[in-house]
Scaffold this active site. Structure first.
Site, short mmCIF file in Angstrom:
data_model
loop_
_atom_site.label_atom_id
_atom_site.label_comp_id
_atom_site.label_asym_id
_atom_site.label_seq_id
_atom_site.Cartn_x
_atom_site.Cartn_y
_atom_site.Cartn_z
N LYS A 1 35.12 20.35 72.61
CA LYS A 1 33.71 20.08 72.31
C LYS A 1 33.19 19.14 73.40
CE LYS A 1 31.36 16.95 70.24
NZ LYS A 1 30.20 16.96 71.16
N GLY B 1 28.18 21.06 70.21
CA GLY B 1 27.78 20.51 68.93
C GLY B 1 27.68 19.01 69.00
N GLY C 1 28.34 15.08 67.60
CA GLY C 1 29.49 14.35 67.09
C GLY C 1 29.54 14.34 65.58
N VAL D 1 29.96 18.82 64.45
CA VAL D 1 31.11 19.52 65.05
C VAL D 1 32.26 18.53 65.32
CG1 VAL D 1 31.85 20.71 67.15
CG2 VAL D 1 29.78 21.44 65.96
N GLY D 2 31.93 17.37 65.86
CA GLY D 2 32.97 16.37 66.14
C GLY D 2 33.66 15.93 64.86
N GLU E 1 39.95 7.35 74.42
CA GLU E 1 39.57 6.75 75.71
C GLU E 1 38.15 6.24 75.52
OE1 GLU E 1 41.35 6.38 78.38
OE2 GLU E 1 43.07 7.65 77.94
N CYS F 1 33.08 4.33 82.85
CA CYS F 1 33.75 3.47 81.86
C CYS F 1 34.51 2.33 82.52
CB CYS F 1 34.68 4.32 81.01
SG CYS F 1 35.82 5.32 81.99
N GLU G 1 28.89 -3.25 76.44
CA GLU G 1 28.92 -2.26 77.51
C GLU G 1 27.49 -1.74 77.69
OE1 GLU G 1 30.50 1.70 76.74
OE2 GLU G 1 31.74 1.49 78.53
P1 NAD Z 1 29.47 9.01 72.71
O1 NAD Z 1 30.46 8.18 71.97
O2 NAD Z 1 28.09 9.01 72.26
O3 NAD Z 1 29.94 10.54 72.72
C1 NAD Z 1 31.17 10.96 73.27
C2 NAD Z 1 31.58 12.26 72.63
O4 NAD Z 1 31.96 11.99 71.28
C3 NAD Z 1 30.47 13.31 72.57
O5 NAD Z 1 31.02 14.59 72.76
C4 NAD Z 1 29.94 13.14 71.16
O6 NAD Z 1 29.32 14.29 70.65
C5 NAD Z 1 31.21 12.82 70.41
N1 NAD Z 1 31.03 12.08 69.16
C6 NAD Z 1 30.11 11.14 68.87
N2 NAD Z 1 30.27 10.70 67.62
C7 NAD Z 1 31.32 11.39 67.10
C8 NAD Z 1 31.97 11.41 65.84
N3 NAD Z 1 31.57 10.63 64.83
N4 NAD Z 1 33.02 12.24 65.66
C9 NAD Z 1 33.45 13.03 66.66
N5 NAD Z 1 32.86 13.07 67.87
C10 NAD Z 1 31.82 12.25 68.10
O7 NAD Z 1 29.63 8.57 74.23
P2 NAD Z 1 28.78 9.06 75.49
O8 NAD Z 1 27.46 8.40 75.42
O9 NAD Z 1 28.88 10.53 75.62
O10 NAD Z 1 29.65 8.44 76.69
C11 NAD Z 1 29.61 7.11 77.05
C12 NAD Z 1 30.79 6.35 76.49
O11 NAD Z 1 32.01 6.98 76.87
C13 NAD Z 1 30.88 4.94 77.06
O12 NAD Z 1 31.21 4.04 76.03
C14 NAD Z 1 32.01 5.04 78.07
O13 NAD Z 1 32.66 3.83 78.36
C15 NAD Z 1 32.91 6.01 77.40
N6 NAD Z 1 33.81 6.62 78.37
C16 NAD Z 1 35.13 6.26 78.35
C17 NAD Z 1 36.01 6.79 79.28
C18 NAD Z 1 37.46 6.43 79.24
O14 NAD Z 1 38.25 7.15 79.83
N7 NAD Z 1 37.87 5.37 78.58
C19 NAD Z 1 35.55 7.69 80.23
C20 NAD Z 1 34.19 8.04 80.23
C21 NAD Z 1 33.33 7.49 79.29
#
Ligand code: NAD
Length: 473
Positions: A171, A202, A204, A207-208, A246, A280, A380
């Site tokens: 996803k 989808g 989060g 679908v998540g 991550e 990140c 962050e």
């Molecule tokens: P986000 O948490 O909003 O979404 C990330 C993914 O998780 C998306 O696909 C989203 O649909 C899904 N998601 C959201 N809520 C969910 C839930 N309750 N259940 C299942 N899935 C869910 O993050 P973003 O805005 O897409 O990305 C930015 C964040 O990602 C920052 O905090 C960044 O630091 C982090 N990031 C971490 C790494 C790493 O390797 N540690 C790498 C890149 C980005």
């Protein structure tokens, strides 16, 4: 304009189940419509998981050579689509064309190559005298990714899961579906056996959430915010599946008093501003010896002010817009919070760069006189915002570096490698880079504390998708 109205399940493009909703894909540079994407429901997840479950017995029993051959076919096809991938990433997240061509697209390829090398060497059986341990594929892997380095995340997770013998339901971020569509096309052209790789779009919360709670998903690997990572762990707990997270970061760059200060500050600012600060591992807290603080602030302000911000399609652009409106508003709110808390703006500030009327463009912003308790030092931002913090002596610097809920990465600048290594050993972070060292994709990547659990890349990353069985003779 692209319309993404099908999901890739069981080796074919299929229509979503009833109840799917349509979402706009917005080009953040222009705020214009770039396409539409259908967001699925729990019923689509169930269909994708069933396909992955059915494909697991055969795929998990394939030989190392079969999996290497698939990864090599994917790699070849990915290479052929690099220009399309770079274009998609520029369109959907606004990363500058130069960055898309030099890093955003090629890093996926680098992950595929690194995972193939890891698979070549990995020992799936380890002897313990007469007995042995077998490392076997866990089962169905749900992969949930963020939008900021979309192909890096998709390729790292997919390649490791397939190398381990798992079958996959991906996803991707709903904000970056265009590149994921190309990736699924590549998987299809690579003759991936039906059900081994599935992909659906989808949100989060739907679908998540279904993926993380699904009884037939054996491991879920999420890259995203700490908020999302926690929600996944909570929802995964009743089914006792493996959870790999991550998550976010607030990484320090600790500049020691013997460092080449202008070089260290320049590298640090450049790393923060790359990809509009949406990385990140960006070193967003710069810790500087108090006696050299004024000099460091002047260098940082000059570097930030010289960054060409603008149209991502222009090859000269170094910084494009923030990827979406919600993130843009968060960045603006946190820049405002920094100003209200009394930090001194020495470059940038709130609003768009001068003369820019449209697009989610933020200004490369440097705050001086920051103390580590301020919101801009603790939260962050995920935008082009650097917090510069003075410290008094090495112990104080290390203490401030570690005084964060996160622990994804840390950076040390020093003229003395032995000293830098001693300091690196005291930093509570999953990776430490000394003096602008490059990332090594064969080494484990992941976080301490609220930055996550588990590791991606190399043998450690492969192990995330493996169970461990002791066989005693
Ligand atoms: P986000 O948490 O909003 O979404 C990330 C993914 O998780 C998306 O696909 C989203 O649909 C899904 N998601 C959201 N809520 C969910 C839930 N309750 N259940 C299942 N899935 C869910 O993050 P973003 O805005 O897409 O990305 C930015 C964040 O990602 C920052 O905090 C960044 O630091 C982090 N990031 C971490 C790494 C790493 O390797 N540690 C790498 C890149 C980005």
């Amino acid at each position: 304009m692209k319309t993404l109205n099908q999901f890739y399940i069981d080796g074919q493009w299929v229509d979503p189940a009833p109840g799917a909703t349509e979402m706009d894909i917005v080009n953040p540079a222009t705020e214009a419509l770039a396409g539409k994407v259908m967001l699925g429901t729990a019923a689509d997840v169930d269909r994708a998981v069933a396909a992955a479950r059915a494909a697991f017995p055969a795929w998990s029993q394939t030989s190392r050579e079969t999996r290497i051959a698939l990864l090599e076919r994917i790699t070849g096809l990915y290479k052929a689509r690099m220009a399309d991938i770079a274009d998609a990433v520029r369109t959907e997240i606004g990363a500058p064309v130069a960055l898309c061509q030099a890093l955003q697209a090629p890093i996926g390829l680098a992950h595929l190559a690194a995972a193939t090398e890891t698979l070549r060497k990995f020992e799936f059986e380890t002897a313990y005298g007469n007995n042995y341990v077998r490392h076997e594929a866990i089962g169905v892997a749900a992969l949930v990714t963020a939008w900021n380095w979309p192909l890096s995340l998709i390729c790292a997770k997919t390649a490791a899961a397939l190398a381990a013998g798992c079958t996959v339901v991906l996803k991707p971020s709903e904000i970056a579906p265009l590149d994921a569509a190309i990736f699924a096309e590549i998987m299809h052209e690579a003759d991936t056996p039906p059900g081994v790789f599935n992909m659906l779009y989808g949100e989060g919360k739907t679908v998540g959430a279904r993926l993380s709670s699904h009884p037939d998903v054996d491991v879920i690997s999420i890259t995203g915010s700490t908020r999302a990572g926690v929600e996944v762990a909570l929802s995964a707990a009743p089914t006792v599946k493996r959870v790999h997270q991550e998550l976010g970061g607030k990484s320090p760059l600790l500049i020691l008093d013997d460092a080449d200060l202008p070089a260290a500050v320049t590298t640090g600012v450049t790393q923060v501003m790359m990809n509009s600060g949406q990385t990140c591992i960006a070193p967003t807290r710069m810790l500087v010896p108090r006696e050299r603080y004024a000099e460091a602030v002047a260098v940082a302000a000059a570097v930030a002010n010289a960054i060409p911000v603008g149209d991502p399609a222009d090859p000269a652009t170094k910084m494009g817009p923030i990827s979406n409106r919600a993130q843009y508003e968060k960045v603006q709110r946190l820049i405002g919070a920094g100003m209200e808390e009394g930090a001194r703006v020495v470059a940038g500030g709130t609003g768009r760069p001068e003369g820019v009327e449209r697009g989610f463009y933020a200004r490369p912003t440097v705050f001086a006189d920051v103390h580590n308790g301020m919101a801009i030092a603790r939260e962050e931002v995920f935008g082009p915002v650097l917090a510069m913090i003075p410290y008094d002596g090495e112990e104080d610097g290390i203490a401030i570096a570690n005084d964060t809920p996160y622990g994804l990465a840390a950076y040390v600048a020093s003229g003395d490698t032995a000293r830098a290594r001693r300091v690196a050993a005291r930093l509570r972070a999953g990776s430490v880079r000394i003096n602008a060292a490059q990332v090594d994709l064969a080494m484990p990547f992941g976080g301490y504390k609220a930055s996550g659990n588990g590791r991606e890349n190399g043998a450690h990353g492969l192990t995330e998708f493996l169970e461990c069985k002791s066989v005693m003779l």
